[in-house]
Write a protein that holds these residues in place. Structure first.
Motif: not given
Length: 130
Positions: A101-105, A112-116
Motif C-alpha cells: 500500500a505504501r508503494a502504491v501510495s 500526482k506530482r508529475r501530473d501537477t
C-alpha cells in the motif's frame, strides 16, 4: 448294700457322662477357636491383597490422569503454537500489504506530482510545445 452299689454305679456313670460332655464341649471350643484363628488369618491375607490391589488401582488411575493431563497440555501447547503461527502469518501478511500500500501510495503521489508539474508547465508555456 445293693442300693448303695446302684447309687455308686449311677454316680460313676453320671460323672463319666459329665466328664465326656465337658471334654466334648472343650474340644468344640478349641476347634471353634482354631477355626476363628484360621479365618482371621485368611481375612488378614485377603485385606492385604485387597489393599495392594487398591493401591495398584490408585497408582494406575494417577498415571492415567497424569498421562491425560500431559496429553491435554501438549494439545493446548500445540493449539497455542498454531495460533501464534496464525497470528505471525497475519502479522507478516499485514506488513506485506502495508508495504504494498505504501508503494502504491508513493507511486500515486509521484504521478500526482508529475501530473501537477505537467499541468503547470502547460499553463505557463501554452505555445512552446511546437
Amino acid at each position: 448294700e445293693l442300693y448303695s452299689a446302684a447309687v455308686e454305679c449311677s454316680r460313676m456313670i453320671r460323672g463319666f457322662v459329665g466328664y465326656r460332655r465337658v471334654f466334648h464341649w472343650r474340644r468344640f471350643l478349641a476347634a471353634r477357636q482354631i477355626q476363628r484363628m484360621g479365618r482371621s488369618l485368611l481375612a488378614r491375607k485377603r485385606v492385604v491383597r485387597l489393599r495392594a490391589y487398591l493401591r495398584e488401582k490408585k497408582a494406575v488411575r494417577v498415571i492415567e490422569e497424569q498421562w491425560s493431563n500431559t496429553r491435554m497440555r501438549r494439545a493446548a501447547r500445540r493449539l497455542v503454537k498454531e495460533r501464534r503461527q496464525d497470528v505471525s502469518a497475519l502479522k507478516i501478511e499485514c506488513m506485506v500489504r502495508c508495504q504494498q500500500a505504501r508503494a502504491v501510495s508513493r507511486r500515486q503521489a509521484l504521478w500526482k506530482r508529475r501530473d501537477t508539474a505537467a499541468r503547470m508547465i502547460q499553463r505557463l508555456a501554452p505555445g512552446a510545445a511546437g
